[in-house]
Design an enzyme around this catalytic site. Sequence first.
Site, mmCIF file in Angstrom:
data_model
loop_
_atom_site.group_PDB
_atom_site.id
_atom_site.type_symbol
_atom_site.label_atom_id
_atom_site.label_comp_id
_atom_site.label_asym_id
_atom_site.label_seq_id
_atom_site.Cartn_x
_atom_site.Cartn_y
_atom_site.Cartn_z
ATOM 1 N N LYS A 1 0.818 -1.218 0.000
ATOM 2 C CA LYS A 1 0.000 0.000 0.000
ATOM 3 C C LYS A 1 0.855 1.272 0.000
ATOM 4 O O LYS A 1 0.483 2.265 -0.628
ATOM 5 C CB LYS A 1 -0.972 0.006 1.169
ATOM 6 C CG LYS A 1 -0.363 0.113 2.543
ATOM 7 C CD LYS A 1 -1.442 0.090 3.614
ATOM 8 C CE LYS A 1 -0.846 0.098 5.013
ATOM 9 N NZ LYS A 1 -0.139 1.336 5.336
ATOM 10 N N THR A 2 2.006 1.244 0.685
ATOM 11 C CA THR A 2 2.867 2.438 0.680
ATOM 12 C C THR A 2 3.396 2.692 -0.727
ATOM 13 O O THR A 2 3.490 3.838 -1.178
ATOM 14 C CB THR A 2 4.037 2.269 1.668
ATOM 15 O OG1 THR A 2 3.517 1.968 2.970
ATOM 16 C CG2 THR A 2 4.864 3.537 1.748
ATOM 17 N N ASP B 1 -4.098 7.154 5.140
ATOM 18 C CA ASP B 1 -3.633 5.781 5.307
ATOM 19 C C ASP B 1 -4.181 5.229 6.625
ATOM 20 O O ASP B 1 -4.519 5.984 7.533
ATOM 21 C CB ASP B 1 -2.098 5.772 5.317
ATOM 22 C CG ASP B 1 -1.523 4.375 5.185
ATOM 23 O OD1 ASP B 1 -2.280 3.439 4.863
ATOM 24 O OD2 ASP B 1 -0.316 4.215 5.408
ATOM 25 N N GLU B 2 -4.254 3.906 6.734
ATOM 26 C CA GLU B 2 -4.712 3.224 7.964
ATOM 27 C C GLU B 2 -6.077 3.761 8.416
ATOM 28 O O GLU B 2 -6.315 4.021 9.593
ATOM 29 C CB GLU B 2 -3.688 3.390 9.102
ATOM 30 C CG GLU B 2 -2.275 2.960 8.761
ATOM 31 C CD GLU B 2 -2.105 1.447 8.687
ATOM 32 O OE1 GLU B 2 -3.110 0.718 8.782
ATOM 33 O OE2 GLU B 2 -0.960 0.994 8.526
ATOM 34 N N GLN C 1 -7.313 -5.389 9.925
ATOM 35 C CA GLN C 1 -6.229 -4.961 10.815
ATOM 36 C C GLN C 1 -6.666 -3.830 11.738
ATOM 37 O O GLN C 1 -5.837 -3.090 12.263
ATOM 38 C CB GLN C 1 -5.011 -4.530 9.993
ATOM 39 C CG GLN C 1 -4.386 -5.673 9.204
ATOM 40 C CD GLN C 1 -3.081 -5.274 8.535
ATOM 41 O OE1 GLN C 1 -2.051 -5.108 9.181
ATOM 42 N NE2 GLN C 1 -3.120 -5.126 7.215
ATOM 43 N N ARG D 1 2.936 -10.641 10.267
ATOM 44 C CA ARG D 1 4.246 -9.982 10.449
ATOM 45 C C ARG D 1 5.365 -10.908 9.984
ATOM 46 O O ARG D 1 6.484 -10.464 9.735
ATOM 47 C CB ARG D 1 4.504 -9.626 11.918
ATOM 48 C CG ARG D 1 3.570 -8.631 12.593
ATOM 49 C CD ARG D 1 3.284 -7.416 11.780
ATOM 50 N NE ARG D 1 2.061 -7.574 10.980
ATOM 51 C CZ ARG D 1 1.740 -6.832 9.953
ATOM 52 N NH1 ARG D 1 2.532 -5.874 9.548
ATOM 53 N NH2 ARG D 1 0.623 -7.038 9.278
#
Length: 753
Positions: A32-33, A219-220, A250, A601
Site C-alpha cells: 500500500k505504501t 492511510d490506515e 487490521q 508480520r
Amino acid sequence: MDLKNLLNSEQYKAATTVEGQVLILAGAGSGKTRVLTHRIAYMIEDKNIPSYNILAITFTNKAAGEMRERVKALIGDEADNMWISTFHSTCVRILRREIEKLGYKKDFTIYDSYDQKALVKQCMKELNINDKDIEENEVLSKIGKAKDNLQTSAMFMREHQHNFREEKIARVYELYQKRLKDNNALDFDDLIFKTVELFKKEPEVLEFYQRKFKYIMVDEYQDTNKSQYEFIKLLANKHKNICVVGDDDQCIYQWRGADIRNILDFEKDYPDCKIIKLEQNYRSMGNILEAANYVIRNNSERKSKILRTEAENGEKIKIYRAFSDNDESSFVASIIEKGKKEEKNYRDFAVLYRTNAQSRIFEDTFIKRGIPYRLIGGLKFYDRKEIKDIMAYLKVISNPTDSINLRRIVNVPKRSIGDATVEKVMEFANENDISLFDALLEAENISSLSARNITAINKFTALMEELIEYSETLTVSHLIEDILKNTGYIEDLKNSKNPEDLSRVENLEELVSAAVDFEKNDEDKTLGAFLEKVALVQDVDNFDVDADSVVLMTVHSAKGLEFPTVFMVGMENGIFPGQSSFNSEKEMEESRRLCYVGITRAKEILYMTSAEVRRVFGRSVAYPQSDFIAEIPANLKEVVNLQRPSGSFSQGNSSYVQYNRGYNNPHSLRGSGSTYENPLEAAKKLKETLEESSGKMLTKKEVSLGRKVKHSKFGIGSIVSVSESGDDLKLTIAFDSQGIKSLLLSIAPLELL
C-alpha cells in the site's frame, strides 16, 4: 513513469484513480505504501496537480517519514511542498497558525501523559475529590474518550447528570480544560479536538484549508476515531477528492477509540465511491498467508477479500506447547541460538505478545543466555525522570505560564522551595488570577513566605529569566547544556554515589545528541519545533531495522513491521484471546484481527507457542491452547516438540469445551505415555488410571452444589455451579488454592471426599 510495469493491475488502478472518492482495501503486505507514493507521483507528474494541493495523512511519524522519502525519491524536491504527516502533526501545524481564534497563544505547550496526570491530580484536589474513590487514570481515560467523541465537558456533564460518579468526573473535565487554557497548553487529544472545533467555529479558516487541500489521502483509515473521521470529512467536504486506504482486518485499536464502522461504512458516506482491493501479498510465504486467511474468515464484521501470493508455501506454522512459561522462553531462546549458528542475524527474530507484562520472562532468559534484545514498548527514552526534568525546563522556558512543568522543576535540584512554599505561592496566584511564574516574581508581596523562602525563589526566577533570555540566541543543544550546568543538575548526578545516576548522565548526554540531530536535520530549528517533535514522537518511531538484536514487542506495536521469523507467544485462551473476549463477540473479533496482524508480520517462519502452566499475578494458572490455533487447518501446521516433562498435564478453564471443539488437536496434553495424544483421550486415560487406583471418582448421581471434591492437580474444592454440556456435565469448582475452574465431569479427575 511507466506505472503499468512498476505496479500490478490492482495497484495500477489504485494509483491512477484520482478524482472523486476512492476506498482502497489493502491487505497485509500488499504494497500500500508503494501504491500511495506512486499515486502522489502520478498526480503531480502526469495529472499536473500542484503538490501543495495534496494532503497525505498516516498514523505514525515513522510511516510518514518513510512515505515522504519515497515520494522524494520519485519526484525530487517537489515533495517538500506537500504535507505528508500524521493526524496530530497536521493539526499542530494548523493550530500554530490559527489557535489565537480560540483564545490560546501560538506558543502553546503540548502536555504528555505525565503532565496530564499531574494536572488532573491538581484539579481533583481543588474539587476535594478523593483519588481513592476515583483514580486519576480513570478520569484521564474518560476525558480522552470524550474528546475522541467530540464531547465537551458541558456535553459530558449533560449526558451523565444523573450519575453521581460520572458527574464528578465531568466537573474534573471542566476544571481540567480551564487549567489547560490558563497554562496555554493542549493535551494530545486536544490537537484534533481543537482543530475540529476551530473548523466549526471559524468557517473562513475551514474554507482556506479546503481550498488548499483539494486532494486528500488517509492511510490506515480503519484506525480512525470519531474526531479524526470528522476532521477529514470537514476538509474533504468541498472538493470530495478523498482516497482512504486501510484494512478492516487490521483494525486493532477499538480499545482506544478506533471505529471500524468508519471503513466498513465508507460507501454510505460516499455513495459514488470506487472500491479497489489489493489482495496480492508480497511479504509472507504461502502457508503463513493461508493460516492468516483461515483465522480471519471467522470474523463476520469485515469486507470480503482473500490474500494471495506467488511465493512458495514455505515451512508450516510451527506449534510448541511448553510445560511452563520458563520452558516457553527457553524454547524461543534455543531457536534463536540455533538460527545464529546458521548465520542468521538476531534482528531476523521478533517475539510478539499481547501485553507488555509478558516480556519479563523473555528478557530474563535472553540476559542469562547472552542474547541481545530491544524492548519496544517499555519505558520510553523521553519518559525517564532525568529527561522529563530537563524537558520540563525547556517547556517553561518556551511557555512560562505552564504551571504543571514549573511545579516539577521549581525545586529540582533541591533549592529550598518545598511543597508547602509552592502551595502558598499557588494560593496567591489563584487569588490574583495570575500564572504561577508571575506569582513567583511577586514573592516579596506574599506575606506568608519567610525571608529564606523569598531568597530561594528570587534566585530561581533570576535563573529562569536568564535561561529564557539565552533561549532567544542559543541552539537547543547549547541551551540544554546551559540548563544542566547552571541549575547544578549534572553536578548533582556526577557527585552522586548511586550507580544508577551514571546512566542518567549518559541519558542526558543522549538528549543533547538528539538536539544536535534535530538541528542538523530539521528546517525549523527553534525550541518550539524541538518540543513539538518530542511531544509527537511514538515508541515505534525509534525502531531501528538495522540494529542487530532480537525484537520484543506487543502485536499492537508490531503493526506495519515485518520479520523473517516471528514467535507469537502466550497463545492461550485467557491470554490471547484475553478472558474478556469470551464475553463479547465484538472483543473476540478484535482479538482475532490482532492474531491476524501477528501472523502476517512473519515473512518466512512463524512459531505459535503456549504453556500448560504459567505464573499470572503471582499464582500458577493452567490455560488451554488458543482457539485461534485451532482455526488453522492441520495441513498448515506442525508440532515441533514431541517429548514432554514427566507428569505434565493441564486442565482447561471455562473455555475448555471450545478448546476441544471439533478439532484434531496436534498439541495435546500428556497422558501416561511420552508423546502427544488427543487431549480428550489423554484426560480420559488419566481419569481411568485414577479410578482403578482409588475407586472413589465422582459420578453424575453424586454431583451436587457444595459437594467437596479433590482434583489430582488443583487439590480440594467445592462445586459452586453445574450445567449441562451435551451428554456431559460442566462443573464450576472453587478450589482452595487454585481459584475457580470449569471442568467436564467425563474427563476431570475428580475424587469424592
